[in-house]
Design a protein around this motif. Sequence first.
Motif, PDB file in Angstrom:
ATOM      1  N   GLU A 172       0.876  -1.172   0.000  1.00  0.00           N
ATOM      2  CA  GLU A 172       0.000   0.000   0.000  1.00  0.00           C
ATOM      3  C   GLU A 172       0.914   1.222   0.000  1.00  0.00           C
ATOM      4  OE1 GLU A 172      -2.113   2.560  -0.574  1.00  0.00           O
ATOM      5  OE2 GLU A 172      -3.390   0.770  -0.403  1.00  0.00           O
ATOM      6  N   LEU A 173       1.048   1.865  -1.150  1.00  0.00           N
ATOM      7  CA  LEU A 173       2.027   2.942  -1.289  1.00  0.00           C
ATOM      8  C   LEU A 173       1.761   4.095  -0.319  1.00  0.00           C
ATOM      9  CD1 LEU A 173       2.303   3.078  -5.191  1.00  0.00           C
ATOM     10  CD2 LEU A 173       3.673   1.735  -3.586  1.00  0.00           C
ATOM     11  N   LEU A 174       0.479   4.359  -0.053  1.00  0.00           N
ATOM     12  CA  LEU A 174       0.158   5.497   0.813  1.00  0.00           C
ATOM     13  C   LEU A 174       0.462   5.233   2.288  1.00  0.00           C
ATOM     14  CD1 LEU A 174      -3.094   6.874  -0.850  1.00  0.00           C
ATOM     15  CD2 LEU A 174      -0.785   7.821  -0.948  1.00  0.00           C
ATOM     16  N   ASP A 175       0.868   4.015   2.622  1.00  0.00           N
ATOM     17  CA  ASP A 175       1.308   3.758   4.005  1.00  0.00           C
ATOM     18  C   ASP A 175       2.595   4.515   4.302  1.00  0.00           C
ATOM     19  OD1 ASP A 175      -0.782   2.147   4.628  1.00  0.00           O
ATOM     20  OD2 ASP A 175       0.308   0.251   4.488  1.00  0.00           O
ATOM     21  N   CYS A 176       3.380   4.801   3.277  1.00  0.00           N
ATOM     22  CA  CYS A 176       4.647   5.511   3.476  1.00  0.00           C
ATOM     23  C   CYS A 176       4.378   6.963   3.855  1.00  0.00           C
ATOM     24  CB  CYS A 176       5.479   5.466   2.199  1.00  0.00           C
ATOM     25  SG  CYS A 176       6.894   6.585   2.253  1.00  0.00           S
ATOM     26  N   ASN A 177       4.983   7.391   4.959  1.00  0.00           N
ATOM     27  CA  ASN A 177       4.792   8.780   5.394  1.00  0.00           C
ATOM     28  C   ASN A 177       6.060   9.615   5.204  1.00  0.00           C
ATOM     29  OD1 ASN A 177       6.450   7.944   7.408  1.00  0.00           O
ATOM     30  ND2 ASN A 177       4.938   8.087   9.050  1.00  0.00           N
ATOM     31  N   GLN A 178       6.974   9.099   4.379  1.00  0.00           N
ATOM     32  CA  GLN A 178       8.183   9.868   4.020  1.00  0.00           C
ATOM     33  C   GLN A 178       9.081  10.195   5.218  1.00  0.00           C
ATOM     34  OE1 GLN A 178       9.401  11.075   0.695  1.00  0.00           O
ATOM     35  NE2 GLN A 178       8.306   9.130   0.507  1.00  0.00           N
ATOM     36  N   CYS A 179       9.209   9.239   6.125  1.00  0.00           N
ATOM     37  CA  CYS A 179      10.075   9.505   7.287  1.00  0.00           C
ATOM     38  C   CYS A 179      11.554   9.479   6.906  1.00  0.00           C
ATOM     39  CB  CYS A 179       9.799   8.485   8.388  1.00  0.00           C
ATOM     40  SG  CYS A 179      10.413   6.826   7.984  1.00  0.00           S
ATOM     41  N   MET A 210       7.501   9.120  -5.644  1.00  0.00           N
ATOM     42  CA  MET A 210       7.121   9.280  -7.049  1.00  0.00           C
ATOM     43  C   MET A 210       6.074   8.237  -7.440  1.00  0.00           C
ATOM     44  SD  MET A 210      10.664  10.342  -8.932  1.00  0.00           S
ATOM     45  CE  MET A 210       9.908  10.704 -10.517  1.00  0.00           C
ATOM     46  N   ALA A 211       6.230   7.011  -6.912  1.00  0.00           N
ATOM     47  CA  ALA A 211       5.232   5.976  -7.211  1.00  0.00           C
ATOM     48  C   ALA A 211       3.872   6.364  -6.627  1.00  0.00           C
ATOM     49  CB  ALA A 211       5.699   4.623  -6.670  1.00  0.00           C
ATOM     50  N   GLN A 212       3.884   6.894  -5.402  1.00  0.00           N
ATOM     51  CA  GLN A 212       2.617   7.347  -4.777  1.00  0.00           C
ATOM     52  C   GLN A 212       1.917   8.373  -5.656  1.00  0.00           C
ATOM     53  OE1 GLN A 212       4.058   9.108  -1.157  1.00  0.00           O
ATOM     54  NE2 GLN A 212       3.390   7.404   0.128  1.00  0.00           N
ATOM     55  N   LEU A 213       2.732   9.250  -6.253  1.00  0.00           N
ATOM     56  CA  LEU A 213       2.182  10.366  -7.031  1.00  0.00           C
ATOM     57  C   LEU A 213       1.967  10.009  -8.503  1.00  0.00           C
ATOM     58  CD1 LEU A 213       4.235  13.339  -5.516  1.00  0.00           C
ATOM     59  CD2 LEU A 213       1.956  12.546  -4.885  1.00  0.00           C
ATOM     60  N   GLY A 214       2.181   8.741  -8.838  1.00  0.00           N
ATOM     61  CA  GLY A 214       1.923   8.307 -10.218  1.00  0.00           C
ATOM     62  C   GLY A 214       2.901   8.868 -11.231  1.00  0.00           C
ATOM     63  N   ARG A 264      13.738  -1.308   8.736  1.00  0.00           N
ATOM     64  CA  ARG A 264      13.750   0.003   9.400  1.00  0.00           C
ATOM     65  C   ARG A 264      12.414   0.742   9.284  1.00  0.00           C
ATOM     66  NH1 ARG A 264      18.878   2.429  10.128  1.00  0.00           N
ATOM     67  NH2 ARG A 264      18.037   4.459   9.607  1.00  0.00           N
ATOM     68  N   CYS A 265      11.571   0.303   8.368  1.00  0.00           N
ATOM     69  CA  CYS A 265      10.368   1.088   8.072  1.00  0.00           C
ATOM     70  C   CYS A 265       9.339   1.005   9.204  1.00  0.00           C
ATOM     71  CB  CYS A 265       9.729   0.599   6.761  1.00  0.00           C
ATOM     72  SG  CYS A 265       8.226   1.523   6.368  1.00  0.00           S
ATOM     73  N   PRO A 266       8.978   2.139   9.794  1.00  0.00           N
ATOM     74  CA  PRO A 266       7.997   2.114  10.883  1.00  0.00           C
ATOM     75  C   PRO A 266       6.574   1.852  10.393  1.00  0.00           C
ATOM     76  CG  PRO A 266       8.613   4.381  10.376  1.00  0.00           C
ATOM     77  CD  PRO A 266       9.465   3.500   9.505  1.00  0.00           C
ATOM     78  N   ARG A 267       6.380   1.886   9.070  1.00  0.00           N
ATOM     79  CA  ARG A 267       5.038   1.709   8.513  1.00  0.00           C
ATOM     80  C   ARG A 267       4.865   0.334   7.856  1.00  0.00           C
ATOM     81  NH1 ARG A 267       1.058   4.330   9.847  1.00  0.00           N
ATOM     82  NH2 ARG A 267       0.215   4.477   7.739  1.00  0.00           N
ATOM     83  N   GLY A 268       5.908  -0.505   7.943  1.00  0.00           N
ATOM     84  CA  GLY A 268       5.790  -1.868   7.419  1.00  0.00           C
ATOM     85  C   GLY A 268       5.797  -1.951   5.904  1.00  0.00           C
ATOM     86  N   VAL A 269       6.364  -0.948   5.252  1.00  0.00           N
ATOM     87  CA  VAL A 269       6.420  -0.983   3.782  1.00  0.00           C
ATOM     88  C   VAL A 269       7.636  -1.798   3.350  1.00  0.00           C
ATOM     89  CG1 VAL A 269       6.658   0.405   1.690  1.00  0.00           C
ATOM     90  CG2 VAL A 269       5.358   1.305   3.626  1.00  0.00           C
TER      91      VAL A 269
END
Length: 145
Positions: A36-43, A66-70, A92-97
């Motif tokens: 789910e690309l939108l799980d990434c919060n750009q930390c 860039m993938a989130q934004l198409g 390392r990803c806190p959002r599980g991506v």
Amino acid sequence: MPLPEGKKDQSRVISLSRQVLVGDFVKKVKEISGQELLDCNQCGKCSAGCPMASAMDLLPNQVIRMAQLGQEEVLKSRTIWLCASCLTCESRCPRGVDLSRVMDALRLIVLRSGTPALDLADLEQEHLLQAPQLAFIASMRKYMP
Ligand code: SF4
Ligand code: SF4
């Protein structure tokens, strides 16, 4: 050359619209990667730990942005080919991506379009003679359709 005051560099302008954000490219990346690309919060924790970051033209967090934004221009990035699938970013990803899966998906989209990222004919004879066969097999799997 500096741009006149008040002018924008059009090559750096990103056009966003709902159609792009939910468009075919975003759907395809999500479908192939299972992420789910939108799980990434750009930390940025993925980029801070990526062992390949110094050789990349886009940092891992920039790739997923860039993938989130198409933004299909991400397919032209060296980064998707340099990713070593080491999974440091995922750990390392806190959002599980799982960013390595996103990189895989982007590579697959390029390869499925019939564009090889590697042409063995371009390699120098010296490299062909010295590199281990396993390296060629692994490279062909990663870089060729
Ligand atoms: S670590 Fe995860 S949430 Fe943070 S920028 Fe990277 S992918 Fe996005
Ligand atoms: S999986 Fe790829 S993007 Fe993630 S840390 Fe390893 S080399 Fe970097």
